[in-house]
Design a protein around this motif. Structure first.
Motif, mmCIF file in Angstrom:
data_model
loop_
_atom_site.group_PDB
_atom_site.id
_atom_site.type_symbol
_atom_site.label_atom_id
_atom_site.label_comp_id
_atom_site.label_asym_id
_atom_site.label_seq_id
_atom_site.Cartn_x
_atom_site.Cartn_y
_atom_site.Cartn_z
ATOM 1 N N ARG A 5 0.834 -1.186 0.000
ATOM 2 C CA ARG A 5 0.000 0.000 0.000
ATOM 3 C C ARG A 5 0.875 1.244 0.000
ATOM 4 N NH1 ARG A 5 -4.187 0.221 4.771
ATOM 5 N NH2 ARG A 5 -4.795 -1.706 3.693
ATOM 6 N N GLY A 8 0.297 6.369 3.539
ATOM 7 C CA GLY A 8 -0.749 7.364 3.725
ATOM 8 C C GLY A 8 -2.046 7.040 3.016
ATOM 9 N N GLN A 9 -2.080 5.964 2.217
ATOM 10 C CA GLN A 9 -3.306 5.598 1.486
ATOM 11 C C GLN A 9 -4.232 4.790 2.383
ATOM 12 O OE1 GLN A 9 -2.873 3.739 -2.417
ATOM 13 N NE2 GLN A 9 -4.510 2.320 -1.885
ATOM 14 N N ARG A 10 -5.484 5.190 2.431
ATOM 15 C CA ARG A 10 -6.473 4.467 3.239
ATOM 16 C C ARG A 10 -6.960 3.240 2.462
ATOM 17 N NH1 ARG A 10 -7.173 9.899 4.178
ATOM 18 N NH2 ARG A 10 -7.226 10.535 6.372
ATOM 19 N N TRP A 11 -7.452 2.237 3.181
ATOM 20 C CA TRP A 11 -7.831 0.968 2.570
ATOM 21 C C TRP A 11 -8.986 1.123 1.582
ATOM 22 C CZ3 TRP A 11 -12.795 -0.776 2.940
ATOM 23 C CH2 TRP A 11 -13.593 -0.190 3.925
ATOM 24 N N TYR A 12 -9.849 2.139 1.779
ATOM 25 C CA TYR A 12 -11.026 2.281 0.934
ATOM 26 C C TYR A 12 -10.790 3.185 -0.280
ATOM 27 C CZ TYR A 12 -11.315 6.552 3.744
ATOM 28 O OH TYR A 12 -11.032 7.732 4.385
ATOM 29 N N THR A 13 -9.609 3.732 -0.426
ATOM 30 C CA THR A 13 -9.357 4.661 -1.531
ATOM 31 C C THR A 13 -9.636 4.065 -2.909
ATOM 32 O OG1 THR A 13 -7.703 5.857 -0.227
ATOM 33 C CG2 THR A 13 -7.641 6.144 -2.625
#
Length: 295
Positions: A5, A8-13
């Protein structure tokens, strides 16, 4: 293997990206389709609240002579368009696939009707088919007719006239589809066939057509959709006349909904057309695309 990942990327992006497309699909396809399905079981005039009537609209279809006339005309329209949209564009595409002088200009001119408004095309052809129009002038001038014919007011000629207009307008699309397919066929196959003494017809039958079957399947499906839902040509040129000779399902649905305000019945006819198109598409897949996919 786990996918790394981005910091800083969220799982739902990643799931946010298809949302706009899904919203458009829901608003402009799913919701109207569900609403039409619901209305097909009701009596609804567009103003008063819908009244549930069960399968009455579908029973009414079975005894509606105008529906069967529209279905027959739509099928005849499809049969008439088949050689213009499925058969003829293939040799034309093979022609423009050659390196000939002026071929790019020919491609542009041949495709020009496709990008022209169907309303403008229909209005122009109205003048061509008029009793004092160009077509009658040519036919009488060459002695092929003794007197002018009102093509769009004659039940015998009105439907063939619409077939000619629709085919002329759309033929360029199918030609370009075939052209894209022809450019995927290896040139060495044709060279080997020439060495073996195969003529142009034999190369077309033994190489071009078998390798073009997926594209032919697409063309047949598109032709079925265009023919069975034809509306603009009918609306501008004949309004379904004369004597319902050009009444087709697309125009019949519109007429029931927006001239007679019988939205429930129009939705039921639309549902029948939808089912008919699915059956025809599956049959086409079975006869053409399915066999190609199994190889």
């Amino acid at each position: 293997m786990a996918i790394s990942r981005i910091p800083g990327q969220r799982w739902y992006t990643p799931y946010l990206f298809p949302i706009p497309a899904l919203v458009l699909f829901g608003v402009f396809f799913a919701w109207p389709a569900i609403t039409a399905l619901q209305l097909s079981f009701t009596d609804y005039d567009g103003v008063s609240p819908p009244v549930f009537t069960g399968v009455d609209n579908f029973v009414r279809i079975l005894g509606d002579s105008r529906f069967w006339t529209a279905l027959r005309n739509s099928l005849l329209f499809l049969l008439g368009l088949f050689p213009l949209l499925v058969v003829l564009p293939l040799p034309l595409a093979a022609l423009i696939n050659q390196k000939l002088p002026g071929i790019r200009t020919f491609r542009m001119l041949y495709y020009l009707p496709v990008v022209t408004s169907m309303v403008a095309v229909a209005v122009a052809w109205n003048y061509v088919f008029h009793q004092q129009g160009v077509l009658n002038w040519l036919l009488t001038g060459f002695g092929l007719l003794d007197e002018p014919i009102q093509f769009l007011l004659d039940p015998t000629w009105a439907l063939p006239a619409l077939i000619l207009v629709e085919g002329w307008k759309s033929m360029g699309v199918y030609m370009m589809i075939y052209l894209a397919g022809l450019q995927t066929i290896p040139a060495n196959l044709y060279e080997a066939a020439r060495v073996d003494g195969a003529g142009a017809w034999r190369r077309m039958r033994s190489i071009t057509v078998p390798l073009m079957m997926p594209y032919i399947a697409v063309a047949i499906t598109m032709a079925m959709l265009d023919a069975m839902q034809a509306f603009t040509t009918v609306f501008v040129m004949t309004k379904g006349g004369p004597q319902d000779a050009t009444l087709m399902l697309g125009y019949y649905i519109w007429s029931e909904a927006f001239e007679k305000y019988d939205m429930g019945y129009a939705s039921a006819v639309g549902l029948v057309l939808w089912v008919l198109l699915i059956v025809m598409a599956l049959l086409n897949y079975r006869l053409t695309g399915g066999k190609q996919a199994e190889r």
